[in-house]
Design an enzyme around this catalytic site. Structure first.
Site, PDB file in Angstrom:
ATOM      1  N   ASP A  14       0.758  -1.117   0.117  1.00 35.01           N
ATOM      2  CA  ASP A  14       0.220   0.101  -0.048  1.00 35.01           C
ATOM      3  C   ASP A  14       0.794   1.339   0.037  1.00 35.01           C
ATOM      4  O   ASP A  14       1.725   1.423   1.043  1.00 35.01           O
ATOM      5  CB  ASP A  14      -0.970   0.011   1.363  1.00 35.01           C
ATOM      6  N   ASP A 116      -2.860   2.408  -5.769  1.00 36.17           N
ATOM      7  CA  ASP A 116      -1.719   2.407  -4.994  1.00 36.17           C
ATOM      8  C   ASP A 116      -1.740   1.045  -3.954  1.00 36.17           C
ATOM      9  O   ASP A 116      -1.127   1.260  -2.749  1.00 36.17           O
ATOM     10  CB  ASP A 116      -2.043   3.572  -4.177  1.00 36.17           C
ATOM     11  N   GLU A 117      -2.411   0.000  -4.332  1.00 37.11           N
ATOM     12  CA  GLU A 117      -2.585  -1.183  -3.430  1.00 37.11           C
ATOM     13  C   GLU A 117      -2.879  -2.277  -4.236  1.00 37.11           C
ATOM     14  O   GLU A 117      -3.402  -2.445  -5.342  1.00 37.11           O
ATOM     15  CB  GLU A 117      -3.920  -0.722  -2.716  1.00 37.11           C
TER      16      GLU A 117
HETATM   17 MG   LIG Z   1      -2.318   3.899  -0.013  1.00 34.19          MG
END
Ligand SMILES: [Mg+2]
Length: 417
Positions: A14, A116-117
């Site tokens: 993350d 983002d993950e």
């Molecule tokens: Mg994040």
């Protein structure tokens, strides 16, 4: 304490304050400042914040209580000195692509959840890259070196535990939950840390006197199911003890990857065609490696000035992910079937895709060329079209991959004139 065997090893990655970090990286004047990403630019380039919401906030802004999804007006009351920048998904997508490409150098089993993950299943990667913790640490360092972005990592035997772990010490955290320690790790944590446990379930559970995941796991299942329903009750009860065998699922692998180019002026110059062909092959190769795939078949498509179109295919002796091999095969096909008349279109494609890391190393062209390609991919991700490329001369002279040599390799026509 050392745990048992990692019969399943999942990493949850993350990126920390992702959008805001991308903005701070490309605008040095924003570094160390409270930054809010939100709003949009109007036609004159002026930032509009009315009715906007916070898409992301830097850690400096979060210190003032600014949170995602908050109205911009509220955020600016909390932190009037914040710098507001409009959302630029193109920039975030480019950074995200770089990060996920790095992740795929450790495993093809990558499931992006958002820009983002992502989850990574590194179970089969341990033999080659070592313990799950070192894979996460190495990936963290490479992401930082390549993109200057920070990320947090959770490592566990199950997705839900890995996700909770990555969230625990944000930013820049790396939390490993050893096999067998899942329930003990989760037990003291608050209910809201569990993915899938929303405010309604939290209130219902508090009504039962439950405030930690350990207390939730200790409830009789039927009590929980009466309160939350059969399916939700069982899901939360299992998750609260780290019991989650759901697979990391890779988005579908395409049947083929190809790129073609229609020229502004028809081309009959061999060098010029060669240069185009290599660019097309490099583009196809980059997308192949980004997905973590190798290809068994290379296709060349050409269209003459009179619109006569030919498609020729070549089965490679071994699956490849190397630009040189793709360009070489396409070049061999061109030399075999091109009459020398001007062409208006050239296309290069690959098919018969397989997961690169699941192939026997000896069956795959894991050689210097592939490593160079991966390195060039990283530069491309970082510098875009100004990144260095392989020179035309290098490719063809190194290759010695002529049409004559290709005849025995299963060449066949897919399309006749
Ligand atoms: Mg994040």
């Amino acid at each position: 304490m050392t745990g048992g065997d990692w019969t399943r090893a999942i990493i949850h990655l993350d990126l920390d304050a992702f959008y805001a970090s991308v903005e701070q990286l490309r605008r040095p004047e924003l570094r160390g400042q409270p930054v809010i990403v939100g709003g949009w630019s109007d036609e004159s380039g002026r930032l509009q914040t009315a009715r906007g919401v916070v898409s992301a906030a830097s850690y400096e802004a979060r210190r003032w209580g600014v949170r995602s999804a908050m109205p911009l007006a509220t955020a600016l009351r909390l932190c009037p000195q914040a710098r507001v920048v409009p959302v630029d998904f193109g920039a975030y997508r480019a950074a995200s692509t770089q990060v996920f490409a790095l992740a795929r150098t450790y495993t093809p089993v990558v499931e992006p959840l958002s820009l983002d993950e992502a989850y990574l299943d590194v179970t089969a990667s341990q033999r080659r890259f070592g313990a799950p913790r070192s894979i996460a640490a190495e990936l963290r360092d490479r992401i930082l070196d390549t993109t200057r972005l920070h990320a947090s990592f959770g490592v566990a035997t199950a997705k839900v535990v890995a996700k909770v772990a990555s969230d625990l010490r944000k930013p820049r955290g790396l939390v490993v939950v050893e096999p067998g320690e899942e329930a003990a790790f989760l037990a003291p944590l608050a209910l809201r840390t569990l993915p899938g446990l929303g405010p309604a379930a939290e209130r219902a559970l508090q009504g039962l006197g439950v405030s930690t995941l350990g207390q939730l796991a200790a409830l009789p299942l039927d009590v929980l199911q009466r309160r939350l329903g059969q399916a939700a009750g069982r899901m939360l009860w299992e998750r609260a003890r780290g019991d989650d065998d759901s697979a990391v699922s890779v988005p579908g692998r395409p049947k083929s990857i190809s790129r073609e180019e229609t020229f502004a002026h028809d081309l009959d110059d061999d060098d010029a065609l060669n240069a185009r062909l290599q660019e097309l092959a490099a583009d196809v190769g980059r997308r192949l490696r980004q997905g973590g795939w190798c290809a068994r078949t290379v296709t060349l498509r050409m269209r003459y000035s009179d619109f006569t179109t030919l498609t020729r295919q070549l089965s490679l002796p071994a699956p490849t992910e190397a630009d040189l091999a793709i360009a070489g095969a396409a070049r061999g096909l061109l030399e075999n079937c091109w009459t020398g008349s001007p062409l208006r279109l050239l296309g290069v494609g690959v098919s018969g895709l397989e997961d690169a890391s699941q192939l026997d190393l000896f069956a795959r062209r894991v050689d210097r060329d592939t490593r160079v390609d991966h390195m060039l991919d990283q530069l491309h991700g970082r510098f875009g079209h100004s990144a260095p490329r392989r020179g035309a001369a290098t490719t063809l002279r190194d290759l010695d991959f002529r049409g004559d040599d290709l005849r025995g390799l299963g060449q066949h026509s897919a399309d006749e004139r």
